[in-house]
Write a protein that holds these residues in place. Structure first.
Motif, mmCIF file in Angstrom:
data_model
loop_
_atom_site.group_PDB
_atom_site.id
_atom_site.type_symbol
_atom_site.label_atom_id
_atom_site.label_comp_id
_atom_site.label_asym_id
_atom_site.label_seq_id
_atom_site.Cartn_x
_atom_site.Cartn_y
_atom_site.Cartn_z
ATOM 1 N N GLN A 1 0.847 -1.184 0.000
ATOM 2 C CA GLN A 1 0.000 0.000 0.000
ATOM 3 C C GLN A 1 0.885 1.237 0.000
ATOM 4 N N VAL A 2 0.390 2.300 -0.611
ATOM 5 C CA VAL A 2 1.129 3.560 -0.694
ATOM 6 C C VAL A 2 0.381 4.619 0.100
ATOM 7 N N GLN A 3 1.103 5.342 0.941
ATOM 8 C CA GLN A 3 0.503 6.436 1.715
ATOM 9 C C GLN A 3 1.212 7.746 1.412
ATOM 10 N N GLY A 26 5.495 3.358 2.181
ATOM 11 C CA GLY A 26 4.876 2.085 1.803
ATOM 12 C C GLY A 26 5.765 1.315 0.855
ATOM 13 N N ARG A 27 5.180 0.300 0.234
ATOM 14 C CA ARG A 27 5.927 -0.558 -0.668
ATOM 15 C C ARG A 27 5.618 -0.171 -2.105
ATOM 16 N N PHE A 28 6.635 0.280 -2.831
ATOM 17 C CA PHE A 28 6.450 0.621 -4.235
ATOM 18 C C PHE A 28 7.791 0.590 -4.944
ATOM 19 N N ARG A 101 3.868 0.558 -8.373
ATOM 20 C CA ARG A 101 4.053 -0.300 -7.208
ATOM 21 C C ARG A 101 5.029 -1.440 -7.494
ATOM 22 N N TYR A 110 -2.021 8.388 -6.661
ATOM 23 C CA TYR A 110 -2.336 8.306 -5.235
ATOM 24 C C TYR A 110 -2.487 9.721 -4.703
#
Length: 121
Positions: A1-3, A26-28, A101, A110
């Motif tokens: 998820q990206v924040q 997050g993970r990207f 991502r 996002y």
């Protein structure tokens, strides 16, 4: 998820300055363009400024010469320095990032949660 987490909004008098920050986490795989948009009450969301990963910038005519967008790619963070603020700059400011991502995935948009900027005496 990206924040995307924004900070730096608040109340300022006309002619004053504020600096907004937006940090991505997050993970990207990678972040391409990042930018700021704003939405005033009763109006549509509009582009304020964008910056590519290489540092190319674009500004709305209404903020040229007063706002400066910058980014720190090592921190996945974009900034908006706002000077000579006017009452018409009052709005909720949203951070945007085009994120990939995974290397095999296309870029997706996002958004942050928004931060209120109020310019008033």
């Amino acid at each position: 998820q990206v924040q995307l987490v924004e900070s730096g909004g608040g109340l300022v008098q006309p002619g004053g300055s504020l600096r907004l920050s937006c940090a991505g986490s997050g993970r990207f795989f990678s972040i391409n363009a990042m930018g700021w948009y704003r939405q005033a009450p009763g109006k549509q969301r509009e582009l304020v400024a964008t910056i590519t990963s290489g540092g190319s910038t674009m500004y709305a005519d209404s903020v040229k010469g007063r706002f400066t967008i910058s980014r720190d790619n090592t921190k996945n963070t974009v900034y908006l320095q706002m000077n000579s603020l006017k009452a018409e700059d009052t709005a909720v400011y949203y951070c945007n990032a085009r994120v990939r991502r995974l290397a095999t995935m296309p870029f997706s948009d996002y958004w942050g949660q928004g931060t209120q900027v109020t310019v008033s005496s």
